[in-house]
Design a protein around this motif. Structure first.
Motif, short mmCIF file in Angstrom:
data_model
loop_
_atom_site.label_atom_id
_atom_site.label_comp_id
_atom_site.label_asym_id
_atom_site.label_seq_id
_atom_site.Cartn_x
_atom_site.Cartn_y
_atom_site.Cartn_z
N ILE A 77 0.86 -1.19 0.00
CA ILE A 77 0.00 0.00 0.00
C ILE A 77 0.90 1.25 0.00
O ILE A 77 1.78 1.37 0.85
CB ILE A 77 -0.94 -0.02 1.24
CG1 ILE A 77 -1.92 -1.19 1.10
CG2 ILE A 77 -1.67 1.32 1.38
CD1 ILE A 77 -2.85 -1.37 2.27
N PRO A 78 0.69 2.15 -0.98
CA PRO A 78 1.57 3.32 -1.05
C PRO A 78 1.54 4.16 0.23
O PRO A 78 0.52 4.22 0.93
CB PRO A 78 0.99 4.12 -2.22
CG PRO A 78 0.29 3.11 -3.05
CD PRO A 78 -0.24 2.10 -2.10
N ARG A 79 2.64 4.77 0.51
CA ARG A 79 2.83 5.50 1.76
C ARG A 79 1.74 6.54 2.01
O ARG A 79 1.20 6.63 3.09
CB ARG A 79 4.21 6.18 1.73
CG ARG A 79 4.44 7.00 2.97
CD ARG A 79 5.89 7.36 3.12
NE ARG A 79 6.06 8.17 4.32
CZ ARG A 79 7.24 8.44 4.86
NH1 ARG A 79 8.33 7.97 4.32
NH2 ARG A 79 7.31 9.18 5.95
N HIS A 80 1.45 7.35 0.99
CA HIS A 80 0.54 8.47 1.23
C HIS A 80 -0.92 8.11 0.95
O HIS A 80 -1.72 8.98 0.62
CB HIS A 80 1.00 9.68 0.42
CG HIS A 80 2.38 10.13 0.81
ND1 HIS A 80 2.63 10.72 2.02
CD2 HIS A 80 3.57 10.00 0.19
CE1 HIS A 80 3.94 10.97 2.12
NE2 HIS A 80 4.54 10.53 1.02
N THR A 81 -1.24 6.86 1.08
CA THR A 81 -2.63 6.41 0.97
C THR A 81 -3.43 6.96 2.15
O THR A 81 -2.94 7.01 3.28
CB THR A 81 -2.66 4.86 0.99
OG1 THR A 81 -1.98 4.39 -0.16
CG2 THR A 81 -4.08 4.33 1.00
N ASP A 82 -4.66 7.38 1.88
CA ASP A 82 -5.55 7.86 2.93
C ASP A 82 -5.82 6.70 3.91
O ASP A 82 -6.23 5.62 3.49
CB ASP A 82 -6.86 8.33 2.28
CG ASP A 82 -7.77 9.04 3.27
OD1 ASP A 82 -7.65 8.78 4.49
OD2 ASP A 82 -8.60 9.85 2.83
N GLY A 83 -5.60 6.96 5.19
CA GLY A 83 -5.81 5.93 6.21
C GLY A 83 -7.23 5.36 6.19
O GLY A 83 -7.43 4.19 6.53
N LYS A 84 -8.18 6.17 5.77
CA LYS A 84 -9.57 5.69 5.70
C LYS A 84 -9.69 4.53 4.70
O LYS A 84 -10.49 3.61 4.90
CB LYS A 84 -10.50 6.82 5.26
CG LYS A 84 -10.68 7.93 6.28
CD LYS A 84 -11.87 8.81 5.88
CE LYS A 84 -11.89 10.12 6.65
NZ LYS A 84 -11.06 11.17 6.04
N ASN A 85 -8.92 4.60 3.64
CA ASN A 85 -8.95 3.53 2.64
C ASN A 85 -8.36 2.24 3.20
O ASN A 85 -8.82 1.15 2.88
CB ASN A 85 -8.19 3.95 1.38
CG ASN A 85 -8.89 5.07 0.63
OD1 ASN A 85 -9.96 5.52 1.04
ND2 ASN A 85 -8.30 5.53 -0.45
N VAL A 86 -7.31 2.37 4.01
CA VAL A 86 -6.69 1.18 4.60
C VAL A 86 -7.65 0.57 5.61
O VAL A 86 -7.88 -0.64 5.64
CB VAL A 86 -5.34 1.53 5.28
CG1 VAL A 86 -4.66 0.26 5.76
CG2 VAL A 86 -4.43 2.29 4.31
N ARG A 87 -8.25 1.43 6.40
CA ARG A 87 -9.21 0.97 7.42
C ARG A 87 -10.39 0.24 6.76
O ARG A 87 -10.96 -0.70 7.32
CB ARG A 87 -9.68 2.18 8.23
CG ARG A 87 -10.66 1.88 9.33
CD ARG A 87 -10.02 1.09 10.47
NE ARG A 87 -10.98 0.16 11.03
CZ ARG A 87 -10.78 -0.59 12.11
NH1 ARG A 87 -9.61 -0.54 12.72
NH2 ARG A 87 -11.69 -1.41 12.55
N ALA A 88 -10.73 0.70 5.55
CA ALA A 88 -11.89 0.12 4.86
C ALA A 88 -11.69 -1.37 4.58
O ALA A 88 -12.65 -2.13 4.52
CB ALA A 88 -12.15 0.86 3.55
N LEU A 89 -10.44 -1.80 4.44
CA LEU A 89 -10.18 -3.23 4.19
C LEU A 89 -10.55 -4.04 5.44
O LEU A 89 -11.19 -5.09 5.33
CB LEU A 89 -8.70 -3.45 3.83
CG LEU A 89 -8.38 -4.86 3.36
CD1 LEU A 89 -8.81 -5.06 1.91
CD2 LEU A 89 -6.90 -5.19 3.51
N THR A 90 -10.11 -3.54 6.59
CA THR A 90 -10.45 -4.22 7.85
C THR A 90 -11.96 -4.26 8.03
O THR A 90 -12.55 -5.30 8.36
CB THR A 90 -9.81 -3.46 9.04
OG1 THR A 90 -8.43 -3.29 8.78
CG2 THR A 90 -10.01 -4.22 10.34
#
Lengths: 211, 338
Positions: B317-330
């Motif tokens: 996952i690219p560094r400057h990805t919005d944290g909301k997008n990462v959280r969306a996977l969980t």
């Protein structure tokens, strides 16, 4: 001699044989431009199409390009003597902060295989270096490569730098590399994104023939 | 059910309370933790701090202990620069020509930054015990390690020019990868991961000759001597080698976004689990939480919670990805109507 033999040997990556055949063709009095186009570039074109279609992969392209360069070195002085010019000049480099160069090298090889002159700026290239080279060498196209999501943003700086010095309407800016997409290309204001080296070379030829 | 158990269930094709998630988080965690890349890549304390910050934010089932793909080449004589807050860069390969490569000694795991990964693994296991799965990246599979040792372009040309010498180098890189894996297992890893992304650049026949046998040998040696599951990652469009990737014997193959998960599942056919493949650029980096959810749900649709799937990003996952997008996977894994 049949120039198709040069093409076939190039496709097989046989650099020594290609060199010998090119010399033989020169000795037979075949014009350098004809040897270039019907032998070397024809062969590289086949490799380019096969690469795009996943019929050949990176090693085959690398050895074919090596064979092309061996033959082209013999032709260069003759082409210059005959006043034959490349169909366009391009500068290419991997953007600042990024040292990955295989993709950039493949694009360079494919562009040379289309008869373009390519100035290779290497890796870790600052935006101002692209711009300065484009101005000094009269390049029609600037090509930027990046493998990292952390470095692809530099492509926006290259576009900005071209605008600032007032050459944006004179030069096309092409972008590519694993993380780069069509959407990203539009976002940064570049002129073209291509997903593979062969398409990049085709697009560059198109740009050069339009200007 | 905890994260460790959930991952093991997925790998063993057993039903779980929900799908297991292991997004490939390395650099993005630096944003979460607020630490620079050079500290992360050289200091096990910083590495652990960053990894735990990511775990806290995204509640993943595993932690991914990984820095970059230059650890083996560096320990074997390559020169690596650690920019303050950018990923490590390889300044010089271990050797310049294939003739020199065959004289290299296999990896010494006390060299370079390999001790950083090993110590971080040990600290994380001590802290997380068997609650969270500890997936330690042992850099690269033999083919890609060889490509890094000699430089990928030089290696690719020599596959055609000097195949026998390439095989000699591959034997050395295989032994090196095995040594690294054994040390990571000893440090406390629950699973060993390696990438073989240079292998996507070669044709199927070459993959079968130069990549597959050595990956297979490394996987077999690691599984036999550690009992741990092995994850095998290849970036890019791997459709031409997908069935061969499965033949490596890895417990889980990791699939990039160009490969449909349905195809990966069908090709694996229960022989190994599949990890992937929410697109890193289109969904995570350029998209919205809805894009991530949509892609994640489509993947869960294929597998359910019956095992065989690790839900993940297609690549890092690219560094400057919005944290909301990462959280969306969980959240996708938690909220899916199983």
């Amino acid at each position: 001699m049949d120039l198709q033999e040069i093409s076939l040997q190039l496709q097989a990556g046989k650099a020594k044989i290609v060199k010998t055949l090119v010399q033989q063709a020169i000795d037979e009095g075949i014009p350098a431009q004809q040897i270039l186009e019907e032998g070397l570039l024809a062969g590289m074109n086949v490799i380019g199409v096969k690469f795009k279609n996943n019929e050949v992969f990176v090693p085959e392209v690398l050895v074919a390009a090596r064979a092309m360069n061996q033959g082209a070195n013999l032709l260069k002085p003759l082409l210059a003597q005959d006043g034959v010019k490349a169909s366009g000049r391009v500068c290419i480099g991997t953007v600042k902060g990024d040292l990955h160069d295989i993709g950039k090298n493949l694009v360079k090889m494919m562009m040379e295989g289309k008869g373009l002159e390519v100035i290779d700026l290497g890796t870790d290239v600052a935006p101002e270096t692209y711009i300065q080279t484009a101005i000094e060498q009269d390049c029609k196209i600037i090509c930027c490569s990046a493998l990292l999501t952390t470095t692809m943003g530099v492509m926006a700086d290259v576009v900005k730098a071209a605008e600032e010095v007032g050459i944006r309407d004179k030069v096309k800016i092409m972008v590519g590399g694993a993380p780069v997409t069509e959407t990203f290309c539009h976002q940064v204001g570049a002129d073209a994104y291509t997903p593979d080296a062969t398409s990049a070379a085709e697009k560059a030829v198109e740009f050069c023939s339009c200007t | 059910m905890n994260g460790y158990q959930r991952v093991m269930k997925a790998l063993n094709f057993e039903p779980a309370d929900r799908v297991a998630i292991i997004p490939e988080l390395i650099q993005h965690n630096l944003e979460v933790a607020g630490l620079p890349h050079d500290a992360y890549s050289s200091d096990p304390n910083a590495m652990v701090q960053v990894i735990l910050a990511g775990l806290k934010a995204y509640e993943t089932d595993a932690v991914y202990v990984s820095s970059d793909n230059y650890l083996i080449v560096e320990a074997m004589g390559g020169k690596v620069k650690l920019p303050h807050d950018d990923p490590p860069v390889l300044l010089k390969t271990a050797v310049d020509c294939i003739e020199d490569a065959v004289n290299l000694k296999p990896l010494d795991v006390t060299k370079g930054r390999i001790p950083v990964i090993l110590e971080a693994t040990r600290m994380l296991r001590e802290k997380l015990c068997d609650e969270i799965f500890i997936k330690t990246c042992i850099d690269s599979a033999p083919f890609s390690a060889a490509a890094a040792i000699l430089g990928p372009q030089e290696f690719m040309i020599n596959l055609i020019d000097e195949p026998e010498l390439c095989h000699e180098l591959l034997k050395i890189s295989t032994e090196s990868v095995i040594r690294y894996g054994l040390a990571a297992a000893k440090a406390g890893a629950h699973g060993l991961a390696f990438g073989d992304s240079a292998s996507v650049l070669i044709n199927r026949a070459m993959y079968a000759e130069f990549a597959l046998p050595y990956a297979k040998q490394a996987v077999a040696a690691l599984k036999e001597n550690t009992g741990l599951p092995v994850f095998y990652h290849v970036c890019g469009d791997t459709r031409h080698i997908l069935d061969l990737m499965i033949q490596t014997g890895a417990d889980c193959i990791e699939i990039d976004s160009m490969v449909p998960m349905a195809l990966a599942k069908e090709t694996a056919n229960g022989r190994c689990a599949v990890e992937g493949n929410v697109s890193t650029i289109e969904a995570f980096y350029q998209g919205t939480p809805e894009d991530v959810t949509r892609e994640a749900n489509a993947i869960i649709d294929l597998f359910g919670r019956q095992g065989g799937l690790i839900l993940s990003s297609a690549c890092e996952i690219p560094r400057h990805t919005d944290g909301k997008n990462v959280r969306a996977l969980t959240d996708a894994a938690l909220n899916y109507p199983y």
